[in-house]
Write an enzyme that holds these catalytic residues in place. Structure first.
Site, PDB file in Angstrom:
ATOM      1  N   GLY A 127      74.854  46.512  51.998  1.00  0.00           N
ATOM      2  CA  GLY A 127      74.251  45.234  51.615  1.00  0.00           C
ATOM      3  C   GLY A 127      74.676  44.161  52.600  1.00  0.00           C
ATOM      4  O   GLY A 127      75.832  43.736  52.597  1.00  0.00           O
TER       5      GLY A 127
ATOM      6  N   THR B  76      68.526  47.426  47.125  1.00  0.00           N
ATOM      7  CA  THR B  76      68.082  46.034  47.227  1.00  0.00           C
ATOM      8  C   THR B  76      67.936  45.392  45.837  1.00  0.00           C
ATOM      9  O   THR B  76      67.808  46.095  44.828  1.00  0.00           O
ATOM     10  CB  THR B  76      66.733  45.989  47.957  1.00  0.00           C
ATOM     11  OG1 THR B  76      65.847  46.918  47.335  1.00  0.00           O
ATOM     12  CG2 THR B  76      66.885  46.377  49.416  1.00  0.00           C
TER      13      THR B  76
ATOM     14  N   LEU C  90      58.175  53.846  49.260  1.00  0.00           N
ATOM     15  CA  LEU C  90      58.631  55.244  49.326  1.00  0.00           C
ATOM     16  C   LEU C  90      57.761  56.141  50.196  1.00  0.00           C
ATOM     17  O   LEU C  90      57.690  57.348  49.983  1.00  0.00           O
ATOM     18  CB  LEU C  90      58.732  55.826  47.910  1.00  0.00           C
ATOM     19  CG  LEU C  90      59.648  55.078  46.953  1.00  0.00           C
ATOM     20  CD1 LEU C  90      58.952  54.738  45.653  1.00  0.00           C
ATOM     21  CD2 LEU C  90      60.904  55.866  46.670  1.00  0.00           C
TER      22      LEU C  90
ATOM     23  N   CYS D 186      65.095  52.738  43.732  1.00  0.00           N
ATOM     24  CA  CYS D 186      64.080  52.042  44.527  1.00  0.00           C
ATOM     25  C   CYS D 186      63.471  50.933  43.673  1.00  0.00           C
ATOM     26  O   CYS D 186      63.023  51.183  42.562  1.00  0.00           O
ATOM     27  CB  CYS D 186      62.981  52.988  44.993  1.00  0.00           C
ATOM     28  SG  CYS D 186      61.678  52.062  45.840  1.00  0.00           S
TER      29      CYS D 186
ATOM     30  N   ASN E  95      68.499  58.797  45.517  1.00  0.00           N
ATOM     31  CA  ASN E  95      68.052  57.409  45.362  1.00  0.00           C
ATOM     32  C   ASN E  95      67.515  57.197  43.953  1.00  0.00           C
ATOM     33  O   ASN E  95      66.384  57.564  43.642  1.00  0.00           O
ATOM     34  CB  ASN E  95      66.988  57.084  46.416  1.00  0.00           C
ATOM     35  CG  ASN E  95      66.616  55.610  46.397  1.00  0.00           C
ATOM     36  OD1 ASN E  95      67.077  54.855  45.544  1.00  0.00           O
ATOM     37  ND2 ASN E  95      65.778  55.201  47.333  1.00  0.00           N
TER      38      ASN E  95
HETATM   39  O1  RRO Z   1      60.470  52.483  50.035  1.00  0.00           O
HETATM   40  C1  RRO Z   1      60.837  51.427  49.502  1.00  0.00           C
HETATM   41  O2  RRO Z   1      60.041  50.546  49.168  1.00  0.00           O
HETATM   42  C2  RRO Z   1      62.259  51.177  49.215  1.00  0.00           C
HETATM   43  C3  RRO Z   1      63.145  52.134  48.783  1.00  0.00           C
HETATM   44 BR1  RRO Z   1      62.714  53.927  48.626  1.00  0.00          BR
HETATM   45  C4  RRO Z   1      64.463  51.766  48.402  1.00  0.00           C
HETATM   46  O3  RRO Z   1      65.305  52.570  47.960  1.00  0.00           O
HETATM   47  N1  RRO Z   1      64.798  50.465  48.494  1.00  0.00           N
HETATM   48  C5  RRO Z   1      63.935  49.530  48.951  1.00  0.00           C
HETATM   49  O4  RRO Z   1      64.295  48.345  49.026  1.00  0.00           O
HETATM   50  N2  RRO Z   1      62.670  49.906  49.301  1.00  0.00           N
END
Ligand code: RRO
Length: 313
Positions: free
Chosen positions: A253, A202, A82, A140, A137
């Site tokens: 995806g 993900t 993030l 994450c 979001n």
């Molecule tokens: O920043 C991340 O590690 C990240 C985010 Br915010 C997300 O929504 N999905 C992801 O696979 N990585």
């Protein structure tokens, strides 16, 4: 620099996501196209449905230790954690150039508490008019100890969506595939005011470095994306569309071709996002758009609505 095949503005298929009319059904996925006009050298950003920026919190955030990305057999895994400059810095430093590109923009926001989401949403009030929606979001996968995966809880999902109303823009809820009943979570998001759901973020995963006998990524686990995620996303879109045929769905995806996009649209998506494919080829969103339009034209489709959810009997 080689540009992707031209797609004329008049041939673009529009699509509607609640109150937002997108000029085409292909967007970038959050986290894969930067936060400004980084992809502008590869194609016209104003041909895309929208540029969805990497998630932002109210304040800047440093993210996870390196390594943050690794290829896996059928895609990749990330633990970026993030990282971001915070909403104010983005509004001042990154959004103006993106606005100048002619793109429609979707901001993505995150927080560690419901109040954080509210603050980030508040800071987006009155932003430039190119900002057409906010992707909230809730999913994450790289949350460290003490941070919540909001979209694993009906209550958290609803509360966060309610709290973000203050932004004054349509809100799309980005959900996790790691949940037993994604349709129930989608319903909670709508209850909280979401006008669409984005399916999916993900999948949680991990790679072990067998020489060091430790997790490979600096953050430990990560989020798996790319080809491995595609059938998971198709199923999520299919199930949520079946449960709520009127709810706009954005499918994301493993979209790397027009046919991948068609699959998500037939499952029930009104638009798609291209993510991991951009890392291999930054022209991927335009390639997908061009191939999707070719498929639609060849199939004699005059309006995208004719095929949205067509895989349902
Ligand atoms: O920043 C991340 O590690 C990240 C985010 Br915010 C997300 O929504 N999905 C992801 O696979 N990585």
């Amino acid at each position: 620099m080689q540009k992707p095949p031209e797609t004329s503005a008049s041939s673009l298929f529009k699509t509607v996501i609640g109150s937002v009319c997108l000029r085409s059904p292909v967007m970038t996925a959050s986290g894969t196209a930067g936060r400004s006009n980084e992809l502008g050298g590869y194609g016209s950003l104003d041909q895309l449905g929208a540029v969805v920026i990497k998630s932002l919190s109210a304040e800047s955030w440093v993210g996870n230790k390196a390594p943050r990305l690794a290829p896996v057999r059928a895609g990749m895994i990330n633990s970026v954690g993030l990282q971001g400059p915070g909403v104010s810095a983005w509004l001042d430093d990154d959004l103006p150039a993106l606005a100048d590109s002619g793109a429609d923009v979707v901001a993505s926001i995150w927080g560690t508490t419901v109040g954080d989401y509210r603050t980030a949403a508040e800071m987006l009030q009155g932003a430039l008019p190119c900002l057409v929606a906010v992707e909230v979001n809730l999913s994450c996968p790289n949350t460290s100890h003490g941070r919540r995966m909001f979209s694993h809880s009906l209550k958290d999902t609803e509360e966060v969506m309610e709290a973000t109303e203050v932004c004054g823009l349509p809100r799309w809820a980005k959900l996790s595939p790691n949940t037993a009943d994604i349709s129930a979570i989608a319903a909670a998001a709508v209850q909280g005011g979401a006008s669409a759901v984005v399916l999916t973020n993900t999948l949680t995963g991990m790679v072990i470095d067998i020489d060091r006998r430790r997790p490979h990524l600096g953050g430990g686990g990560g989020g798996v994306s790319g080809a491995a995620l595609h059938p998971v996303a198709v199923r999520a879109v299919y199930d949520v569309h079946r449960a709520f045929p009127e709810l706009p769905i954005i499918g994301v995806g493993g979209v790397a071709s027009g046919e991948d996009a068609v699959e998500l649209i037939l499952a029930g998506a009104s638009a798609v996002q291209v993510g991991t494919a951009i890392f291999a080829d930054p022209r991927a969103p335009w390639k997908v758009l061009h191939e999707l339009q070719g498929w639609l034209n060849q199939a004699g489709v005059e309006k995208l609505e004719e095929v949205i959810g067509a895989a349902h009997s």
